[in-house]
Design a protein around this motif. Structure first.
Motif, PDB file in Angstrom:
ATOM      1  N   LEU A  69       0.888  -1.230  -0.129  1.00 46.61           N
ATOM      2  CA  LEU A  69       0.029   0.010   0.170  1.00 46.61           C
ATOM      3  C   LEU A  69       0.950   1.528  -0.107  1.00 46.61           C
ATOM      4  O   LEU A  69       0.489   2.180  -0.577  1.00 46.61           O
ATOM      5  CB  LEU A  69      -0.979   0.070   1.314  1.00 46.61           C
ATOM      6  CG  LEU A  69      -2.122  -0.984   1.228  1.00 46.61           C
ATOM      7  CD1 LEU A  69      -2.707  -1.154   2.619  1.00 46.61           C
ATOM      8  CD2 LEU A  69      -3.132  -0.579   0.116  1.00 46.61           C
ATOM      9  N   GLN A  70       2.212   1.375   0.356  1.00 41.48           N
ATOM     10  CA  GLN A  70       2.950   2.296   0.837  1.00 41.48           C
ATOM     11  C   GLN A  70       3.876   2.324  -0.528  1.00 41.48           C
ATOM     12  O   GLN A  70       4.516   3.342  -0.778  1.00 41.48           O
ATOM     13  CB  GLN A  70       3.659   2.367   2.034  1.00 41.48           C
ATOM     14  CG  GLN A  70       2.738   2.331   3.052  1.00 41.48           C
ATOM     15  CD  GLN A  70       3.785   2.550   4.420  1.00 41.48           C
ATOM     16  OE1 GLN A  70       4.733   1.535   4.480  1.00 41.48           O
ATOM     17  NE2 GLN A  70       3.388   2.961   5.244  1.00 41.48           N
ATOM     18  N   SER A  71       3.836   1.445  -1.263  1.00 44.47           N
ATOM     19  CA  SER A  71       4.628   1.343  -2.559  1.00 44.47           C
ATOM     20  C   SER A  71       4.201   2.181  -3.670  1.00 44.47           C
ATOM     21  O   SER A  71       3.029   1.720  -3.993  1.00 44.47           O
ATOM     22  CB  SER A  71       5.112  -0.077  -2.878  1.00 44.47           C
ATOM     23  OG  SER A  71       5.734  -0.168  -4.179  1.00 44.47           O
ATOM     24  N   ALA A  72       4.639   3.047  -4.328  1.00 46.80           N
ATOM     25  CA  ALA A  72       4.121   3.613  -5.444  1.00 46.80           C
ATOM     26  C   ALA A  72       4.148   2.832  -6.598  1.00 46.80           C
ATOM     27  O   ALA A  72       3.290   2.876  -7.451  1.00 46.80           O
ATOM     28  CB  ALA A  72       5.235   4.783  -5.777  1.00 46.80           C
TER      29      ALA A  72
ATOM     30  N   SER B 149       2.777  -0.060  -6.484  1.00 43.70           N
ATOM     31  CA  SER B 149       1.455  -1.007  -6.465  1.00 43.70           C
ATOM     32  C   SER B 149       0.143   0.145  -6.224  1.00 43.70           C
ATOM     33  O   SER B 149      -0.855  -0.291  -5.919  1.00 43.70           O
ATOM     34  CB  SER B 149       1.515  -1.527  -5.244  1.00 43.70           C
ATOM     35  OG  SER B 149       2.742  -2.543  -5.146  1.00 43.70           O
ATOM     36  N   TRP B 150       0.227   1.239  -6.612  1.00 45.67           N
ATOM     37  CA  TRP B 150      -0.772   2.086  -6.264  1.00 45.67           C
ATOM     38  C   TRP B 150      -1.866   1.938  -7.446  1.00 45.67           C
ATOM     39  O   TRP B 150      -2.998   2.337  -7.285  1.00 45.67           O
ATOM     40  CB  TRP B 150      -0.253   3.749  -6.566  1.00 45.67           C
ATOM     41  CG  TRP B 150       0.373   4.030  -5.090  1.00 45.67           C
ATOM     42  CD1 TRP B 150       0.340   3.401  -3.937  1.00 45.67           C
ATOM     43  CD2 TRP B 150       0.926   5.373  -4.862  1.00 45.67           C
ATOM     44  NE1 TRP B 150       1.036   3.912  -2.915  1.00 45.67           N
ATOM     45  CE2 TRP B 150       1.782   5.109  -3.615  1.00 45.67           C
ATOM     46  CE3 TRP B 150       1.446   6.084  -5.771  1.00 45.67           C
ATOM     47  CZ2 TRP B 150       2.380   6.001  -3.059  1.00 45.67           C
ATOM     48  CZ3 TRP B 150       2.291   7.451  -5.011  1.00 45.67           C
ATOM     49  CH2 TRP B 150       2.757   7.224  -3.844  1.00 45.67           C
ATOM     50  N   GLU B 151      -1.557   1.432  -8.544  1.00 44.48           N
ATOM     51  CA  GLU B 151      -2.664   1.056  -9.599  1.00 44.48           C
ATOM     52  C   GLU B 151      -3.387  -0.218  -9.465  1.00 44.48           C
ATOM     53  O   GLU B 151      -4.269  -0.697  -9.821  1.00 44.48           O
ATOM     54  CB  GLU B 151      -2.123   0.829 -10.956  1.00 44.48           C
ATOM     55  CG  GLU B 151      -1.423   2.351 -11.408  1.00 44.48           C
ATOM     56  CD  GLU B 151      -2.259   3.443 -11.298  1.00 44.48           C
ATOM     57  OE1 GLU B 151      -3.371   3.305 -11.874  1.00 44.48           O
ATOM     58  OE2 GLU B 151      -2.033   4.441 -10.852  1.00 44.48           O
TER      59      GLU B 151
ATOM     60  N   ARG C  37      -7.013   2.210   2.796  1.00 39.99           N
ATOM     61  CA  ARG C  37      -7.176   3.333   1.747  1.00 39.99           C
ATOM     62  C   ARG C  37      -6.734   4.486   2.315  1.00 39.99           C
ATOM     63  O   ARG C  37      -6.064   5.344   1.593  1.00 39.99           O
ATOM     64  CB  ARG C  37      -8.680   3.563   1.409  1.00 39.99           C
ATOM     65  CG  ARG C  37      -9.731   4.077   2.550  1.00 39.99           C
ATOM     66  CD  ARG C  37     -11.171   4.229   2.221  1.00 39.99           C
ATOM     67  NE  ARG C  37     -11.693   4.646   3.253  1.00 39.99           N
ATOM     68  CZ  ARG C  37     -12.579   3.960   3.905  1.00 39.99           C
ATOM     69  NH1 ARG C  37     -12.518   2.592   3.814  1.00 39.99           N
ATOM     70  NH2 ARG C  37     -13.393   4.387   4.771  1.00 39.99           N
TER      71      ARG C  37
ATOM     72  N   ARG D 138      -2.778   4.484   2.339  1.00 42.06           N
ATOM     73  CA  ARG D 138      -2.428   4.735   0.592  1.00 42.06           C
ATOM     74  C   ARG D 138      -2.361   6.310   0.496  1.00 42.06           C
ATOM     75  O   ARG D 138      -1.626   6.757  -0.124  1.00 42.06           O
ATOM     76  CB  ARG D 138      -3.067   3.999  -0.441  1.00 42.06           C
ATOM     77  CG  ARG D 138      -3.148   4.092  -1.551  1.00 42.06           C
ATOM     78  CD  ARG D 138      -3.630   3.199  -2.574  1.00 42.06           C
ATOM     79  NE  ARG D 138      -2.971   2.094  -2.851  1.00 42.06           N
ATOM     80  CZ  ARG D 138      -3.485   1.166  -3.657  1.00 42.06           C
ATOM     81  NH1 ARG D 138      -4.818   1.308  -3.985  1.00 42.06           N
ATOM     82  NH2 ARG D 138      -2.750   0.088  -3.926  1.00 42.06           N
TER      83      ARG D 138
ATOM     84  N   GLN E 245       0.273   7.947   1.978  1.00 48.84           N
ATOM     85  CA  GLN E 245       1.738   7.984   1.267  1.00 48.84           C
ATOM     86  C   GLN E 245       1.856   8.577   0.275  1.00 48.84           C
ATOM     87  O   GLN E 245       2.731   9.297  -0.271  1.00 48.84           O
ATOM     88  CB  GLN E 245       1.929   6.370   1.190  1.00 48.84           C
ATOM     89  CG  GLN E 245       3.296   5.859   0.744  1.00 48.84           C
ATOM     90  CD  GLN E 245       4.412   6.357   1.754  1.00 48.84           C
ATOM     91  OE1 GLN E 245       3.939   6.313   2.778  1.00 48.84           O
ATOM     92  NE2 GLN E 245       5.453   6.872   1.129  1.00 48.84           N
ATOM     93  N   ARG E 246       0.453   8.725  -0.469  1.00 52.49           N
ATOM     94  CA  ARG E 246       0.473   9.478  -1.708  1.00 52.49           C
ATOM     95  C   ARG E 246       0.854  11.073  -1.504  1.00 52.49           C
ATOM     96  O   ARG E 246       1.422  11.742  -2.263  1.00 52.49           O
ATOM     97  CB  ARG E 246      -0.776   9.332  -2.698  1.00 52.49           C
ATOM     98  CG  ARG E 246      -0.846   7.976  -3.281  1.00 52.49           C
ATOM     99  CD  ARG E 246      -2.148   7.845  -3.975  1.00 52.49           C
ATOM    100  NE  ARG E 246      -2.294   6.964  -4.906  1.00 52.49           N
ATOM    101  CZ  ARG E 246      -3.371   6.234  -5.437  1.00 52.49           C
ATOM    102  NH1 ARG E 246      -4.532   6.719  -4.865  1.00 52.49           N
ATOM    103  NH2 ARG E 246      -3.326   5.354  -6.235  1.00 52.49           N
TER     104      ARG E 246
END
Length: 330
Positions: free
Chosen positions: A278-281, A283-285, A316, A319, A322-323
């Motif tokens: 969830l914190q990894s860019a 995996s945001w898609e 959510r 995520r 983090q974004r």
């Protein structure tokens, strides 16, 4: 001295010989070889070492002694890749754990312990976080009746055994070139000296409580195995116990000694892996549902509920936060 080519084409003077995969990072080469001037050969493509190891150290002429560096981990591998039929095989991991399965028998070999196998083609190995695996191939005719019986029972030789320690020190000295064996007579003497040490080694006594270091090594192997199978929603304590050759009750006891249970450990590892995703860019898609199922959850509401309890926020929200952090940093 270095070169490229096929292993079968190498013709060497007596002494240690390094065989390196071209895919091995320079940092690992420096770690294992340092500034030493041993002869080394780099191979393009697949590693020339068994088990996909990134490097192998052996002697020329070959006396059946070798060290494998960075073998594949958490992958079950056939022992026949290491040893031909009609040979016995002594294995000694430097660290981590080695799970040996032969028929209905299983054994867990911890760091600096050893095991002798008399039927290598029928056995499989499961390396767990092993950085180096030392191997000695022995003609079956050179193995004593006592050693044969211990091998059939998959008995483990303890790290404190005097003969095993002597064998380890002697083998290391040979592989480092500290004991030259330049004549056929010395070649045979070195081989038979190692065979004699194997024949007088004693297995670890296992009555009563398992020694602490053995339990630690076993637990590390179990945890690594679970980590490799987190995405399997049907993963059970019974399956892990069977894979490691122990009873279900003993598996539960191992986790109880650490103040947790098998189910709690699996749940926490799945939640931790979900948090990283969830914190990894990258995996945001990926949807939160896909992440939950991908780490082994079978119910989205249960995932959301346990995630909030563990981290104090909904997936959510983690995520989104983090974004926002990445956007501010950008």
């Amino acid at each position: 001295m270095s070169g490229r080519g096929r292993r079968s084409a190498l013709v060497q003077e007596p002494g240690p010989l390094w065989l390196l995969s071209s895919e091995m990072p320079q940092s690992e080469i420096d770690l294992h070889l340092g500034a030493r001037a041993e002869r080394r050969f780099v191979f393009d493509g697949a590693s020339p070492a068994p088990f996909g190891a990134r490097a192998m150290l052996r002697l020329e002429p070959d006396i059946g002694l070798m060290s494998l560096f960075a073998p594949r981990t958490a992958v079950s591998l056939p022992v026949r890749d290491l040893c031909a039929e009609g040979k016995a095989l002594l294995l000694r991991p430097a660290d981590g754990a080695l799970i040996v399965t032969c028929g209905a028998r299983r054994a867990v070999v911890g760091g600096r312990e050893a095991i002798l196998l008399m039927a290598p083609p029928q056995a499989t190995l499961l390396p767990m976080q092993i950085s180096r695996l030392d191997c000695l191939t022995i003609p079956t005719g050179a193995v004593s009746e006592r050693a044969r019986l211990l091998a059939q029972e998959l008995r483990v030789f303890g790290a404190g055994d005097d003969a095993l320690q002597m064998l380890g020190n002697y083998g290391a000295a040979l592989l480092r070139g500290m004991i030259p064996i330049r004549t056929p007579e010395l070649h045979e003497l070195a081989r038979h000296f190692m065979f004699d040490l194997v024949n007088i080694m004693s297995p670890e006594s296992l009555p009563g409580r398992e020694p602490r270091h053995r339990r630690d090594e076993r637990m590390n192997a179990i945890k690594s195995d679970i980590e490799a199978r987190l995405e399997d929603r049907r993963l059970t304590a019974r399956e892990i116990a069977d894979r490691h050759g122990i009873s279900l009750r003993y598996l539960q006891k191992l986790f109880e000694d650490e103040g947790t249970t098998f189910s709690e450990f699996v749940l926490q590892r799945r939640l931790d892996r979900a948090l990283r995703l969830l914190q990894s860019a990258g995996s945001w898609e990926t949807s939160i549902t896909e992440i939950a199922f991908g780490v082994g959850f079978g119910d989205l509401s249960y995932f959301n509920r346990t995630f909030r309890r563990r981290f104090g926020a909904a997936p959510r929200d983690i995520r989104a936060n983090q974004r926002a952090i990445v956007a501010v940093q950008a």
